[in-house]
Write an enzyme that holds these catalytic residues in place. Structure first.
Site, PDB file in Angstrom:
ATOM      1  N   LYS A  70     104.964  82.117 105.174  1.00  0.00           N
ATOM      2  CA  LYS A  70     104.141  82.549 106.199  1.00  0.00           C
ATOM      3  C   LYS A  70     102.994  81.875 106.689  1.00  0.00           C
ATOM      4  O   LYS A  70     102.487  82.200 107.685  1.00  0.00           O
ATOM      5  CB  LYS A  70     103.735  84.203 105.512  1.00  0.00           C
ATOM      6  CG  LYS A  70     104.567  85.232 105.734  1.00  0.00           C
ATOM      7  CD  LYS A  70     103.936  86.528 105.060  1.00  0.00           C
ATOM      8  CE  LYS A  70     104.620  87.696 105.101  1.00  0.00           C
ATOM      9  NZ  LYS A  70     103.891  88.928 105.145  1.00  0.00           N
ATOM     10  N   ASN A  91     104.003  86.618 110.215  1.00  0.00           N
ATOM     11  CA  ASN A  91     105.088  87.321 109.762  1.00  0.00           C
ATOM     12  C   ASN A  91     106.255  87.250 110.946  1.00  0.00           C
ATOM     13  O   ASN A  91     107.199  87.945 110.705  1.00  0.00           O
ATOM     14  CB  ASN A  91     104.839  88.551 109.039  1.00  0.00           C
ATOM     15  CG  ASN A  91     104.630  89.743 109.893  1.00  0.00           C
ATOM     16  OD1 ASN A  91     103.885  89.340 111.009  1.00  0.00           O
ATOM     17  ND2 ASN A  91     104.910  90.937 109.736  1.00  0.00           N
ATOM     18  N   ASP A 106     101.666  92.419 110.170  1.00  0.00           N
ATOM     19  CA  ASP A 106     101.141  93.449 109.011  1.00  0.00           C
ATOM     20  C   ASP A 106     100.243  94.260 108.994  1.00  0.00           C
ATOM     21  O   ASP A 106     100.060  95.513 108.562  1.00  0.00           O
ATOM     22  CB  ASP A 106     101.327  92.408 107.618  1.00  0.00           C
ATOM     23  CG  ASP A 106     102.708  91.727 107.472  1.00  0.00           C
ATOM     24  OD1 ASP A 106     103.633  92.213 107.491  1.00  0.00           O
ATOM     25  OD2 ASP A 106     102.507  90.483 107.081  1.00  0.00           O
ATOM     26  N   GLY A 131      92.808  94.449  95.330  1.00  0.00           N
ATOM     27  CA  GLY A 131      93.769  93.133  95.505  1.00  0.00           C
ATOM     28  C   GLY A 131      93.138  92.343  96.788  1.00  0.00           C
ATOM     29  O   GLY A 131      92.648  92.735  97.752  1.00  0.00           O
TER      30      GLY A 131
HETATM   31  P1  ATR Z   1     100.958  89.591  98.664  1.00  0.00           P
HETATM   32  O1  ATR Z   1     101.077  88.561  99.537  1.00  0.00           O
HETATM   33  O2  ATR Z   1     101.702  90.689  98.573  1.00  0.00           O
HETATM   34  O3  ATR Z   1      99.459  90.110  98.808  1.00  0.00           O
HETATM   35  P2  ATR Z   1      99.681  87.856  96.590  1.00  0.00           P
HETATM   36  O4  ATR Z   1      99.010  86.835  97.663  1.00  0.00           O
HETATM   37  O5  ATR Z   1     100.182  87.146  95.384  1.00  0.00           O
HETATM   38  O6  ATR Z   1     100.584  88.845  97.100  1.00  0.00           O
HETATM   39  O7  ATR Z   1      98.559  88.910  95.903  1.00  0.00           O
HETATM   40  C1  ATR Z   1      98.754  89.620  94.950  1.00  0.00           C
HETATM   41  C2  ATR Z   1      97.265  90.378  94.668  1.00  0.00           C
HETATM   42  O8  ATR Z   1      97.881  91.473  93.596  1.00  0.00           O
HETATM   43  C3  ATR Z   1      96.261  89.442  94.209  1.00  0.00           C
HETATM   44  O9  ATR Z   1      94.983  90.153  94.689  1.00  0.00           O
HETATM   45  C4  ATR Z   1      96.393  89.670  92.606  1.00  0.00           C
HETATM   46  O10 ATR Z   1      95.087  89.208  91.885  1.00  0.00           O
HETATM   47  P3  ATR Z   1      94.733  87.695  91.688  1.00  0.00           P
HETATM   48  O11 ATR Z   1      94.115  87.457  93.026  1.00  0.00           O
HETATM   49  O12 ATR Z   1      93.650  87.919  90.557  1.00  0.00           O
HETATM   50  O13 ATR Z   1      95.780  87.142  91.306  1.00  0.00           O
HETATM   51  C5  ATR Z   1      96.694  91.177  92.400  1.00  0.00           C
HETATM   52  N1  ATR Z   1      97.495  91.295  91.224  1.00  0.00           N
HETATM   53  C6  ATR Z   1      98.863  91.118  91.217  1.00  0.00           C
HETATM   54  N2  ATR Z   1      98.962  91.314  89.883  1.00  0.00           N
HETATM   55  C7  ATR Z   1      98.052  92.036  89.207  1.00  0.00           C
HETATM   56  C8  ATR Z   1      97.725  92.568  87.908  1.00  0.00           C
HETATM   57  N3  ATR Z   1      98.516  92.615  86.941  1.00  0.00           N
HETATM   58  N4  ATR Z   1      96.309  93.161  87.817  1.00  0.00           N
HETATM   59  C9  ATR Z   1      95.430  92.852  88.676  1.00  0.00           C
HETATM   60  N5  ATR Z   1      95.583  92.249  89.911  1.00  0.00           N
HETATM   61  C10 ATR Z   1      96.908  91.874  90.195  1.00  0.00           C
END
Ligand code: ATR
Length: 286
Positions: A70, A91, A106, A131
């Site tokens: 992306k 996307n 998105d 997140g």
């Molecule tokens: P996407 O493209 O689906 O948004 P990503 O860019 O990998 O996926 O982002 C995942 C998000 O979920 C991030 O904000 C991540 O937190 P970090 O920035 O601290 O990594 C969050 N996330 C994923 N698993 C988590 C967990 N077990 N607990 C808390 N936050 C989580």
């Protein structure tokens, strides 16, 4: 029937697992009697540049782009739409006369799902976003573009929340706050918010029992949406419903980002209910 007149559309990603997009779009093409066909195209990072150049010379109307391409694809296209530029990811790509233009549907898809299923408009509302990954960027940027009054960003890695907040405040409008996870500021921000959005993968199959925030923080009247769509009702949404919240499940964002893409490729409004039904049926078969 696929023939020489067929316009193709595809999904570029690696690895490509289960995807709802092919059935959802092919059902919409069939209903409208359009000679279009959507197919999954697995492309590694090493081959992305060659494939993007090749698709622009073929009978493709465009394509969707997913993990991990992306961001990288932005450097391979002829033009990027302003919102996709601000979001920093593409996307959806439209090919016209050999020129490829990148869009991001998105955020717009999320907002449309929120408006139709949550029954609200974004302008003037207060949001709490859990997140700060790619999905959160698209959603929060779009909420700011649409006039959100306040967006509180909360992330496990706090620096990413600060970075995204600063970027939205500078690029779009000053409307962001940041709250550390499990802090008093987080509790206060959720209490003040009208819409809570989970953009993390917490609660996704096969870890359905997990919750991204404590259920006790959900208050009556809050709109709770989850971008996780498998399971269709995550534990967060079930707890929210029990607490008297309005819930917006994740499938709506997935379908509506596709609806926006369909419009860009064909110039037509797709049958949204048929796309939902096709996506639900496919999801049930995973
Ligand atoms: P996407 O493209 O689906 O948004 P990503 O860019 O990998 O996926 O982002 C995942 C998000 O979920 C991030 O904000 C991540 O937190 P970090 O920035 O601290 O990594 C969050 N996330 C994923 N698993 C988590 C967990 N077990 N607990 C808390 N936050 C989580």
């Amino acid at each position: 029937m696929i023939d020489v007149q067929t316009k193709l559309v595809g999904l570029l990603g690696f690895p490509l697992g289960h995807s709802l997009s092919p059935v959802m779009h092919n059902e919409a093409f069939r209903r409208l009697g359009l000679n279009f066909h959507y197919l999954p195209i697995q492309v590694s990072e090493a081959h992305l540049k060659t494939v993007v150049a090749g698709l622009a010379c073929m009978n493709f109307a465009g394509y969707n782009v997913t993990i991990p391409h992306k961001i990288r694809i932005m450097g391979l296209l002829d033009a990027i739409d302003d919102q996709a530029e601000a979001i920093g990811a593409v996307n959806t790509v439209v090919i016209r006369e050999g020129r490829a233009t990148g869009y991001n549907t998105d955020g717009a898809g999320y907002v449309r799902a929120l408006e139709t299923e949550g029954g609200i408009v974004v302008e003037g509302r207060k949001f709490f976003v859990l997140g700060c990954g790619g999905a959160a960027r698209a959603i929060a940027m779009t909420l700011a573009f649409k006039g959100a009054r306040e967006i509180c960003l909360c992330n496990r890695t706090l620096a990413k929340a600060h970075d995204l907040a600063a970027e939205i405040d500078t690029r779009v409008r000053s409307c962001c706050r940041v709250a550390p996870m499990e802090s008093a500021a987080m509790t206060a921000a959720v209490a003040r918010s009208e819409v809570l959005i989970n953009t993390t993968s917490i609660g996704m199959h096969p870890h359905e029992d997990r919750l991204p925030i404590e259920a006790g923080m959900l208050h009556r009247g809050l709109i709770v949406s989850d971008i996780v769509y498998n399971p269709s009702k995550t534990r967060l949404l079930a707890e929210a419903e029990a607490a008297g919240c309005t819930i917006v499940p994740g499938l709506g964002m997935l379908v509506h980002q596709g609806v926006e893409g369909f419009r860009l490729w064909t110039g037509l409004d797709p049958p949204v209910a048929a796309m939902f039904a096709a996506a639900r049926e496919r999801l049930g078969s995973f």
